[in-house]
Design a protein around this motif. Structure first.
Motif, PDB file in Angstrom:
ATOM      1  N   UNK A  64       0.926  -1.259   0.053  1.00  0.00           N
ATOM      2  CA  UNK A  64      -0.164   0.060  -0.116  1.00  0.00           C
ATOM      3  C   UNK A  64       0.760   1.310  -0.016  1.00  0.00           C
ATOM      4  N   UNK A  65       2.191   1.229   0.652  1.00  0.00           N
ATOM      5  CA  UNK A  65       2.927   2.322   0.828  1.00  0.00           C
ATOM      6  C   UNK A  65       3.483   2.685  -0.550  1.00  0.00           C
ATOM      7  N   UNK A  66       4.175   1.821  -1.350  1.00  0.00           N
ATOM      8  CA  UNK A  66       4.630   2.132  -2.569  1.00  0.00           C
ATOM      9  C   UNK A  66       3.800   2.372  -3.543  1.00  0.00           C
ATOM     10  N   UNK A  67       2.608   1.944  -3.430  1.00  0.00           N
ATOM     11  CA  UNK A  67       1.283   2.357  -4.236  1.00  0.00           C
ATOM     12  C   UNK A  67       1.011   3.716  -4.080  1.00  0.00           C
ATOM     13  N   UNK A  76       9.661  -5.555  -9.808  1.00  0.00           N
ATOM     14  CA  UNK A  76       9.903  -4.174  -9.483  1.00  0.00           C
ATOM     15  C   UNK A  76       8.899  -3.283  -8.389  1.00  0.00           C
ATOM     16  N   UNK A  77       8.667  -4.116  -7.441  1.00  0.00           N
ATOM     17  CA  UNK A  77       7.798  -3.666  -6.432  1.00  0.00           C
ATOM     18  C   UNK A  77       8.420  -2.496  -5.547  1.00  0.00           C
ATOM     19  N   UNK A  78       9.611  -2.524  -5.360  1.00  0.00           N
ATOM     20  CA  UNK A  78      10.539  -1.501  -4.571  1.00  0.00           C
ATOM     21  C   UNK A  78      10.285  -1.883  -3.126  1.00  0.00           C
ATOM     22  N   UNK A  79      10.160  -3.212  -2.883  1.00  0.00           N
ATOM     23  CA  UNK A  79       9.960  -3.915  -1.638  1.00  0.00           C
ATOM     24  C   UNK A  79      11.140  -4.872  -1.399  1.00  0.00           C
ATOM     25  N   UNK A  80      11.737  -4.907  -0.266  1.00  0.00           N
ATOM     26  CA  UNK A  80      12.518  -6.219  -0.016  1.00  0.00           C
ATOM     27  C   UNK A  80      12.373  -6.496   1.436  1.00  0.00           C
ATOM     28  N   UNK A  81      12.629  -7.895   1.758  1.00  0.00           N
ATOM     29  CA  UNK A  81      12.522  -8.435   2.866  1.00  0.00           C
ATOM     30  C   UNK A  81      13.849  -8.487   3.774  1.00  0.00           C
ATOM     31  N   UNK A  82      13.864  -8.263   5.023  1.00  0.00           N
ATOM     32  CA  UNK A  82      14.921  -8.548   5.683  1.00  0.00           C
ATOM     33  C   UNK A  82      14.619  -9.430   7.006  1.00  0.00           C
ATOM     34  N   UNK A  83      15.454 -10.200   7.525  1.00  0.00           N
ATOM     35  CA  UNK A  83      15.187 -11.061   8.520  1.00  0.00           C
ATOM     36  C   UNK A  83      16.036 -10.458   9.792  1.00  0.00           C
ATOM     37  N   UNK A  84      15.372 -10.563  10.804  1.00  0.00           N
ATOM     38  CA  UNK A  84      15.707 -10.011  12.270  1.00  0.00           C
ATOM     39  C   UNK A  84      14.731  -9.890  13.201  1.00  0.00           C
ATOM     40  N   UNK A  85      15.210  -9.657  14.585  1.00  0.00           N
ATOM     41  CA  UNK A  85      14.468  -9.638  15.740  1.00  0.00           C
ATOM     42  C   UNK A  85      14.479  -7.852  16.050  1.00  0.00           C
TER      43      UNK A  85
END
Length: 256
Positions: free
Chosen positions: A92-95, A123-132
Motif C-alpha cells: 500500500x505504501x509504494x502504491x 519491480x515492487x520497490x520492496x525487500x524483505x530483511x530477517x531479524x528481531x
C-alpha cells in the motif's frame, strides 16, 4: 481475519475471567502452549502463522491506505516496516508514494512464509530483511513503521523498542505508529476496548490513549509527536527526531 479470530482468539476468550484475575495471556489454558515467548505462542504452527498473516493481509487491504495517508509521508523516501509480516502494508505504501522504497523487517520464519505465500510483483520497490527488532540491527531508513506492534507489549518493552528506533533514526527521521486508540478517559471507543481485551487474553500488551503513546515516544527522545484520526479502524501517530515543534508531547494536537 475473522477465520483467525474464530479458531484462535475466541478460544482464549473462553478464559477471560482468568485473564483478568491473572493479568496475562491464556494460550497455556486454551492450547497448552506456554506464552512466555509471545510470538512462539502466536505462531504455534506453520498453519497458524499463515492464517495470521493472511488475516493481516486483508486488514491492510482495507485500512492500509487510510493510515498511510493520515500524514504526507512523501518526504521519507526510505521506509522500514518493522514487523511488516507479509508486506501488505508495504505494498500500500509504494502504491501511495511512488518515490519510496520499503524494507519489511520480520523474524526469519515470517519472512520465509511471506516469500513463499505472498510473492511480490516484479519491480515492487520492496525487500524483505530477517531479524528481531528487539535485538538485531535495524535497517537504515528515513521512516520506521510500527503498525499493530506496540499494542502487543508491556510499556517497558515498548520503551526499549522505541529507544532502538530513535537511535537508528537520522535527524529529521521518524516513526509512524499505527494502532486503534482509546479515548483520553479510556471509556471508548468500544472497538478499541474490545481489542484491549484481545491483547489481554493473547499478548502481554494493551491498547493505549494518544497521550500514553506520546509519553512513550517523548521518553524515547522524539521531539515532535502528532496524532491523526482516520476514517478507518486504525489511527496514526507520527513522531520525528528533532527539536520540539508546536505539535509535540507537551501540546498534543486534537485528532482531525
Amino acid at each position: 481475519m475473522l477465520l483467525y479470530l474464530a479458531r484462535t482468539t475466541y478460544h482464549c476468550w473462553a478464559h477471560l475471567a482468568e485473564a483478568v484475575r491473572e493479568g496475562r495471556s491464556q494460550y497455556l489454558k486454551a492450547f497448552g502452549v506456554p506464552s512466555e515467548e509471545l510470538f512462539t505462542a502466536i505462531y504455534r504452527s506453520e498453519d497458524e502463522r499463515l492464517q495470521f498473516m493472511r488475516g493481516l493481509q486483508d486488514v491492510w487491504g482495507v485500512d492500509g491506505r487510510s493510515v498511510l495517508s493520515a500524514f504526507d509521508l512523501s518526504s521519507f523516501p526510505v521506509i522500514c516496516d518493522l514487523g511488516g509480516c507479509s508486506g501488505a502494508l508495504a505494498k500500500e505504501c509504494v502504491s501511495l508514494y511512488p518515490g519510496c522504497r520499503v524494507t519489511v523487517f520480520d523474524i526469519p520464519e515470517v519472512v520465509q512464509t511471506a516469500k513463499m505465500h505472498f510473492p511480490l510483483p516484479e519491480g515492487a520497490r520492496i525487500r524483505f530483511c530477517e531479524g528481531d527488532f528487539f535485538k538485531d540491527p535495524l535497517p537504515e531508513a528515513d521512516l520506521y513503521i510500527l503498525a499493530r506492534i506496540l499494542h502487543d507489549w508491556r510499556d517497558e518493552k515498548c520503551a526499549h523498542l522505541l529507544e532502538r528506533v530513535y537511535r537508528a533514526c537520522k535527524p529529521g527521521g521518524g516513526v509512524l505508529v499505527v494502532e486503534g486508540l482509546l479515548d483520553a478517559d479510556g471509556r471508548g471507543p468500544l472497538t478499541a476496548q474490545l481489542w484491549s481485551l484481545n491483547m489481554l487474553v493473547q499478548t502481554e500488551g494493551r491498547e493505549r490513549t494518544p497521550a500514553q503513546y506520546c509519553e512513550l515516544l517523548g521518553a524515547a527522545g522524539f521531539g515532535t509527536v502528532c496524532c491523526r484520526r482516520t476514517r478507518g479502524l486504525y489511527h496514526a501517530v507520527l513522531a520525528t527526531r528533532g527539536p520540539p515543534a508546536p505539535c509535540s508531547p507537551r501540546s498534543l494536537v486534537p485528532f482531525n
